[in-house]
Design a protein around this motif. Structure first.
Motif, PDB file in Angstrom:
ATOM      1  N   TYR A  22      32.651  41.373  39.782  1.00 17.07           N
ATOM      2  CA  TYR A  22      33.697  40.791  38.934  1.00 17.07           C
ATOM      3  C   TYR A  22      34.033  41.810  37.858  1.00 17.07           C
ATOM      4  O   TYR A  22      33.146  42.357  37.201  1.00 17.07           O
ATOM      5  N   VAL A  23      35.324  42.093  37.678  1.00 19.49           N
ATOM      6  CA  VAL A  23      35.756  43.150  36.764  1.00 19.49           C
ATOM      7  C   VAL A  23      36.696  42.574  35.721  1.00 19.49           C
ATOM      8  O   VAL A  23      37.703  41.950  36.068  1.00 19.49           O
ATOM      9  N   GLU A  24      36.387  42.805  34.450  1.00 16.32           N
ATOM     10  CA  GLU A  24      37.274  42.399  33.362  1.00 16.32           C
ATOM     11  C   GLU A  24      38.232  43.537  33.020  1.00 16.32           C
ATOM     12  O   GLU A  24      38.038  44.682  33.443  1.00 16.32           O
ATOM     13  N   ASP A  32      37.298  47.127  31.971  1.00 20.24           N
ATOM     14  CA  ASP A  32      36.722  48.020  32.973  1.00 20.24           C
ATOM     15  C   ASP A  32      37.696  48.313  34.103  1.00 20.24           C
ATOM     16  O   ASP A  32      37.299  48.829  35.160  1.00 20.24           O
ATOM     17  N   THR A  70      37.669  50.666  37.936  1.00 19.91           N
ATOM     18  CA  THR A  70      37.829  49.917  39.181  1.00 19.91           C
ATOM     19  C   THR A  70      39.028  50.422  39.972  1.00 19.91           C
ATOM     20  O   THR A  70      38.969  50.523  41.205  1.00 19.91           O
ATOM     21  N   SER A  94      41.590  40.138  35.106  1.00 21.03           N
ATOM     22  CA  SER A  94      40.297  40.227  35.784  1.00 21.03           C
ATOM     23  C   SER A  94      40.510  40.376  37.288  1.00 21.03           C
ATOM     24  O   SER A  94      41.526  39.935  37.836  1.00 21.03           O
TER      25      SER A  94
END
Length: 264
Positions: free
Chosen positions: A69-71, A74, A78, A130
């Motif tokens: 899971y990427v906010e 970040d 990604t 996200s």
């Protein structure tokens, strides 16, 4: 291309949209792998998955992504990861929110005939907060020798697409490693387009040739380490590359390139 069919999916967390090529196929639990995320307590704006690339002779290549899971904070790292793993440049290995597509007016550019999926995805990613990545590889992408990817192209038009993509990727150049990596590849792409003009693969006027030389030289001057630009091809094209890399005069480069090509 991934505009042949789109499937609207409604689940617990609103409306989602998937794209699928007409020649491709998916395994039975393909959408279920997405639904597990959509139906969970995890809130995200786009879901990426792996895929299987089916080659014409029956071979295949499986791309399995590292799940996570990427906010938004970040996102640059990604985007770099998804670009380098060849997971970003397609529309069919993702689930998009229809609300974001409609509210932001995101559409496929009808004037772009190659890498249009990548451009669409990057325009969409401007608005995400996200990302969810899943490791499942249940989509089968059928490689077709007659597809646009394998057709002869006009590299003047192709470079216009590269410019649009560069603009989108530059949003993530706060990631210094990715900036250097992408800029070097972009510079090599400009040069490749330039060589096709001198070999006749791309029909171009002298004005267009000189314009591309200027474009390459101007961009080359912005790079931190110019020697990091790489161009892998046959012997004579590497000679053209070295000529352009070692000279700064536009008309001299034009003369030298024509001279070399005419004697090959």
């Amino acid at each position: 291309m991934s505009k042949a069919r789109n499937i609207g999916l409604k689940r617990a967390r609103g409306e989602w949209v998937a794209f699928m090529d007409a020649d491709d196929w998916v395994e039975e639990d393909f959408y279920e792998s997405y639904f597990k995320v959509v139906s969970s307590s995890v809130s995200c704006d786009i879901i990426f998955s792996g895929y299987i690339r089916e080659l014409p002779l029956g071979d295949y290549r499986t791309l399995s992504l590292v799940p996570g899971y990427v906010e938004k904070k970040d996102l640059s790292k990604t985007i770099e990861y998804l670009n380098k793993t060849e997971a970003l440049g397609w529309a069919w290995n993702k689930l998009f929110k229809r609300s974001i597509i409609e509210q932001q007016g995101i559409r496929f550019d009808p004037t772009v005939q190659l890498r249009e999926d990548e451009l669409f995805t990057l325009m969409y990613c401007r608005h995400v907060h996200s990302i969810q990545i899943i490791s499942d590889s249940l989509y089968h992408y059928m490689m077709n020798d007659n597809s646009l990817v394998h057709r002869k192209r006009n590299y003047i038009d192709y470079q216009r697409t590269s410019d649009l993509l560069y603009k989108e990727y530059s949003r993530y150049f706060d990631n210094e490693e990715f900036r250097k990596y992408y800029q070097q590849g972009y510079a090599s792409g400009i040069f490749y387009a330039l060589t096709t003009m001198y070999t006749g693969e791309t029909k171009a006027t002298k004005k267009q040739r000189l314009s591309f030389i200027c474009k390459f030289l101007n961009f080359r001057s912005q790079l931190d380490i110019k020697s990091d630009i790489r161009y892998k091809a046959n012997k004579w094209k590497n000679l053209l590359f070295k000529t352009v890399m070692s000279c700064g005069d536009v008309n001299a480069i034009d003369f030298i390139l024509k001279f070399i090509v005419n004697r090959l």
